[in-house]
Motif scaffolding. Structure first.
Motif, PDB file in Angstrom:
ATOM      1  N   VAL A   1       0.847  -1.228   0.181  1.00  0.00           N
ATOM      2  CA  VAL A   1       0.106   0.000   0.075  1.00  0.00           C
ATOM      3  C   VAL A   1       0.621   1.190  -0.021  1.00  0.00           C
ATOM      4  N   LEU A   2       1.918   1.280   0.938  1.00  0.00           N
ATOM      5  CA  LEU A   2       2.800   2.201   0.929  1.00  0.00           C
ATOM      6  C   LEU A   2       3.661   2.739  -0.251  1.00  0.00           C
TER       7      LEU A   2
ATOM      8  N   SER B   1       2.594   1.864  -3.270  1.00  0.00           N
ATOM      9  CA  SER B   1       1.941   2.462  -4.423  1.00  0.00           C
ATOM     10  C   SER B   1       1.476   3.905  -4.023  1.00  0.00           C
ATOM     11  N   LEU B   2       1.339   4.156  -2.661  1.00  0.00           N
ATOM     12  CA  LEU B   2       0.985   5.544  -1.989  1.00  0.00           C
ATOM     13  C   LEU B   2       2.379   6.356  -2.771  1.00  0.00           C
TER      14      LEU B   2
ATOM     15  N   LYS C   1       2.445   7.146  -6.236  1.00  0.00           N
ATOM     16  CA  LYS C   1       1.076   7.934  -6.653  1.00  0.00           C
ATOM     17  C   LYS C   1       1.792   9.449  -6.299  1.00  0.00           C
ATOM     18  N   SER C   2       2.189   9.574  -5.025  1.00  0.00           N
ATOM     19  CA  SER C   2       2.645  10.975  -4.525  1.00  0.00           C
ATOM     20  C   SER C   2       3.692  11.344  -5.362  1.00  0.00           C
TER      21      SER C   2
ATOM     22  N   ASN D   1       2.306  12.516  -8.503  1.00  0.00           N
ATOM     23  CA  ASN D   1       1.599  13.779  -8.626  1.00  0.00           C
ATOM     24  C   ASN D   1       2.378  15.038  -8.751  1.00  0.00           C
TER      25      ASN D   1
ATOM     26  N   ARG E   1       2.649  19.353   2.372  1.00  0.00           N
ATOM     27  CA  ARG E   1       2.330  17.747   2.627  1.00  0.00           C
ATOM     28  C   ARG E   1       1.864  17.615   4.059  1.00  0.00           C
TER      29      ARG E   1
ATOM     30  N   GLU F   1      -1.669  16.232   4.296  1.00  0.00           N
ATOM     31  CA  GLU F   1      -1.873  14.791   3.447  1.00  0.00           C
ATOM     32  C   GLU F   1      -1.174  13.797   4.807  1.00  0.00           C
TER      33      GLU F   1
ATOM     34  N   ILE G   1      -4.072  13.597   7.532  1.00  0.00           N
ATOM     35  CA  ILE G   1      -5.214  12.736   6.820  1.00  0.00           C
ATOM     36  C   ILE G   1      -4.698  11.154   7.132  1.00  0.00           C
ATOM     37  N   LEU G   2      -3.345  10.945   6.937  1.00  0.00           N
ATOM     38  CA  LEU G   2      -2.908   9.629   6.657  1.00  0.00           C
ATOM     39  C   LEU G   2      -2.892   9.141   8.222  1.00  0.00           C
TER      40      LEU G   2
ATOM     41  N   ALA H   1      -2.649   5.714  10.023  1.00  0.00           N
ATOM     42  CA  ALA H   1      -1.380   5.520   9.771  1.00  0.00           C
ATOM     43  C   ALA H   1      -0.338   6.059  10.811  1.00  0.00           C
TER      44      ALA H   1
ATOM     45  N   LYS I   1       4.456   4.437   9.567  1.00  0.00           N
ATOM     46  CA  LYS I   1       4.270   4.431   8.173  1.00  0.00           C
ATOM     47  C   LYS I   1       4.486   5.734   7.411  1.00  0.00           C
TER      48      LYS I   1
ATOM     49  N   LEU J   1       6.805   5.708   4.328  1.00  0.00           N
ATOM     50  CA  LEU J   1       6.475   6.360   3.017  1.00  0.00           C
ATOM     51  C   LEU J   1       7.545   7.383   2.507  1.00  0.00           C
TER      52      LEU J   1
ATOM     53  N   GLU K   1       9.563   6.902  -0.861  1.00  0.00           N
ATOM     54  CA  GLU K   1       9.829   7.907  -1.805  1.00  0.00           C
ATOM     55  C   GLU K   1      11.185   8.260  -2.433  1.00  0.00           C
TER      56      GLU K   1
END
Lengths: 423, 227
Positions: A2-3, A5-6, A9-10, A13, A320, A323, A326-327, A332, A336, A340, A344
């Protein structure tokens, strides 16, 4: 996952900063790998200037000196060896072939090498490549000369041109009084480029060397009236007395050491035999410092690339914060969040490495022929060397490590912010 | 299941060396209750929510959420507990900008396997909130009202026992506010979730089971106000 793919995507972005960062790491990586390839190429070219020669034999003296004048046409021999001794070793049962060299003359700064047909037949470089003629053929007459490709190119000579050989090897034109103007040579052949020192010499027959010196006495030009004109000279009446050195190939590799010992202890004449690979390595060690300096510079370039990544990740953190909150809210933990950001930065370094590898192979594929033509440097297009893999691994590892800096900052942010960031 | 959704006893909290923000002798919220929590800004609303969500620590007293003493959970266990049992809606900017609507909604379930197991059908939740046609959109293309409904869908997916909404309607206009609230109630009833709704907009209060004024049960603020 999951991380991962996060993280992916981040990064996607923030396409612009991401691609700039990847590009800068990629460029520095390509530079590092390129330098590595050139290093390998230089070393290989160097070691491959001469292949399949088991021993180089000359008058006793320094082994480096013997290698330098026999292979690289640098410096001069202090002594010659007699043609009889040469014949002795040439006919030795363990010997497959020999290539005699007679050195000491030059033409406009290029060395003139007296040799025999064996030179064109047996000389090998870059493992198994053989001399080839771009035009013409090997010398058939005493006054025929074959040109290395650099010589022909630099002096713009064609087949049939007349060449006057100068006594001595001083750069530039030979001293007027000292040249062999009375016995001009005719270009009979031009060799193809080999990217070795072969390209920078002229080749005549051993008898040709004898011929230009026939009327000389004690290293001085003939007195007036004592000259022997070229018309009276033919291959048959020229007797070769001396050569400078010779290359030797044994029938079996095992015989090499035995033969080397025999030559070094030869009673009739003070001679020495060297194994070219061993002496080449010795020489490489002494001139290898330049490549180390280059290496250090590229490592700093990599560091700068990685620092750029650090800056771009770090400055992105403030925008961020939301963000991260939210996580946090959806469960999270700080671990996590750290993972993340480390992911990255690891992904950036990884992508940079991929770009670097692709770039360097594309570039070396395109530029390999040009580099070989211009610099005589054969840079192999091959998968990364062991050192190359180590660099790639080290850069990815460094990328992951560097990721902990923004990750730590983000972790501090999340602790301070909790769920309460207002934007 | 008999334990209340929230129990606070003698809870005191301050940020580092700052003034006391919370001093709550007693607060109990039963399961399935719909609570309207109000109070002026700075009265400690967000801090209270942080304690309930297990994001803030360092308090004295007892905080029990869904029968779990939060002080007894270690850091990552608290995060996992929040992920698995609590839905959370912010006032604004609830969504991760680089994920699609569907990815945003399913993220808690993917981060927390426990929540993932309970996660029902995403399209069902999306349908109930009227956003099923937005699932593949990028969140940056949504209006604020749509964003808040996506946030609600994410918070509701998997039927969390406790749903915390921190002024989720304050950026919506009146019509959207009413509809949003109705949807929230509907879905909380469906999953039997306790709803803790924070707002300063008293006009909504009448729809809830119980209204709590932070100023009433938080003594910290009273003493400070007295000074």
């Amino acid at each position: 996952m999951v991380l991962l793919s996060l993280a992916w995507k981040s990064l996607r972005n923030r396409l612009l900063t991401t691609s700039l960062t990847v590009l800068s790491i990629g460029l520095s990586m390509a530079l590092l790998l390129g330098v590595e390839n050139v290093r390998v190429g230089a070393r290989e070219s160097f070691a491959n200037t001469i292949s399949q020669t088991d021993l180089i034999v000359g008058a006793r003296g320094g082994s480096l000196q013997l290698l330098l004048y026999s292979v690289f046409r640098i410096g001069q021999a202090t002594n010659n060896i007699s043609y009889e001794s040469y014949q002795h070793w040439k006919n030795h049962p363990a010997v497959a072939w020999t290539i005699p060299y007679s050195l000491g003359d030059s033409h406009r700064g290029f060395r003139v090498v007296g040799t025999t047909e064996e030179f064109y037949q047996h000389l090998r470089f870059r493992r198994d490549r053989q001399l080839e003629f771009a035009a013409g053929h090997s010398p058939k007459d005493v006054f025929d000369v074959v040109l290395g490709s650099d010589v022909a190119q630099t002096l713009n000579y064609k087949l049939g041109d007349k060449v006057v050989i100068a006594h001595g090897v001083a750069a530039g034109r030979g001293i007027a009084d000292n040249d062999h103007a009375d016995k001009p040579f005719t270009v009979s052949g031009i060799l193809k480029k080999t990217a070795t020192p072969v390209d920078r010499s002229l080749y005549i027959q051993l008898e040709g060397i004898t011929a230009v010196h026939i009327d000389w006495a004690d290293g001085a030009p003939p007195m007036a009236g004592e000259e022997i004109p070229a018309s009276k000279i033919s291959k048959e009446n020229m007797k070769v007395e001396q050569i400078t050195s010779f290359l030797l190939r044994c029938k079996t590799r095992i015989a090499t050491l035995q033969l080397q010992r025999e030559i070094n202890t030869y009673k009739e004449e003070a001679m020495q035999a060297i194994i070219p690979g061993v002496t080449l390595q010795e020489l490489w060690r002494t001139i290898g410092y330049a490549e180390d300096a280059l290496q250090v510079v590229t490592i700093f370039v990599i560091l700068v690339g990685l620092l750029g990544m650090l800056v771009s990740l770090y400055t992105s953190l403030n925008e961020r914060r939301r963000e991260m909150a939210i996580l946090r809210a959806i469960g999270a933990g700080p671990g996590k969040i750290i993972a993340l950001l480390v992911l990255e930065s690891g992904l950036l370094a990884f992508a940079g490495c991929v770009v670097g590898v692709v770039m360097i192979y594309g570039l070396s594929f395109i530029f390999q022929p040009i580099v070989e033509q211009q610099f005589g440097l054969y840079v192999p297009v091959q998968p990364p060397t062991t050192a190359g893999w180590i660099y790639l691994g080290a850069v990815i590892f460094a990328g992951i490590l560097i990721g902990f800096v923004p990750a730590w900052k983000a972790y501090r942010n999340t602790l301070a912010d909790g769920l309460s960031v207002r934007v | 299941m008999s334990s209340p959704a929230v129990v606070l006893r003698d809870v005191r909290f301050r940020y580092r060396s700052g003034p006391e923000i919370l001093d709550i002798p007693e607060l109990t919220i039963a399961r399935g209750e719909r609570i309207f929590l109000f109070g002026p800004s700075g009265s400690g609303k967000t801090t209270l929510l942080g304690l309930l969500a297990g994001v803030l620590t360092g308090y004295t007293g007892t905080v029990e959420v869904l029968g779990q003493d939060m002080a007894k959970l270690r850091g990552s266990a608290r995060d996992a507990f929040r992920g698995a049992h609590i839905g959370y809606i912010f006032q604004l900017f609830n969504l991760i900008p680089y994920l699609t609507v569907a990815e945003n909604i399913t993220l808690p379930g993917r981060l927390h396997p426990a929540r993932g197991k309970q996660a029902g059908d995403v399209t069902a939740v999306a349908k109930r909130l009227g956003i099923e046609h937005l699932l593949e959109r990028s969140v940056t293309q949504l209006s604020v009202g749509q964003q808040q409904r996506v946030a609600a869908a994410r918070a509701l997916l998997g039927g969390p026992e406790l749903l915390i909404a921190d002024e989720p309607t304050s950026s919506l206009d009146f019509d959207h506010r009413e509809r949003f609230l109705d949807l929230l109630f509907e879905n909380c009833a469906l999953s039997n979730s306790t709803l803790l709704f924070v707002s300063h907009d008293r006009s909504l209060a009448a729809k809830f089971d119980r209204q709590l004024s932070l100023l009433d049960f938080n003594r910290a603020h009273r003493t400070e106000a007295a000074v």
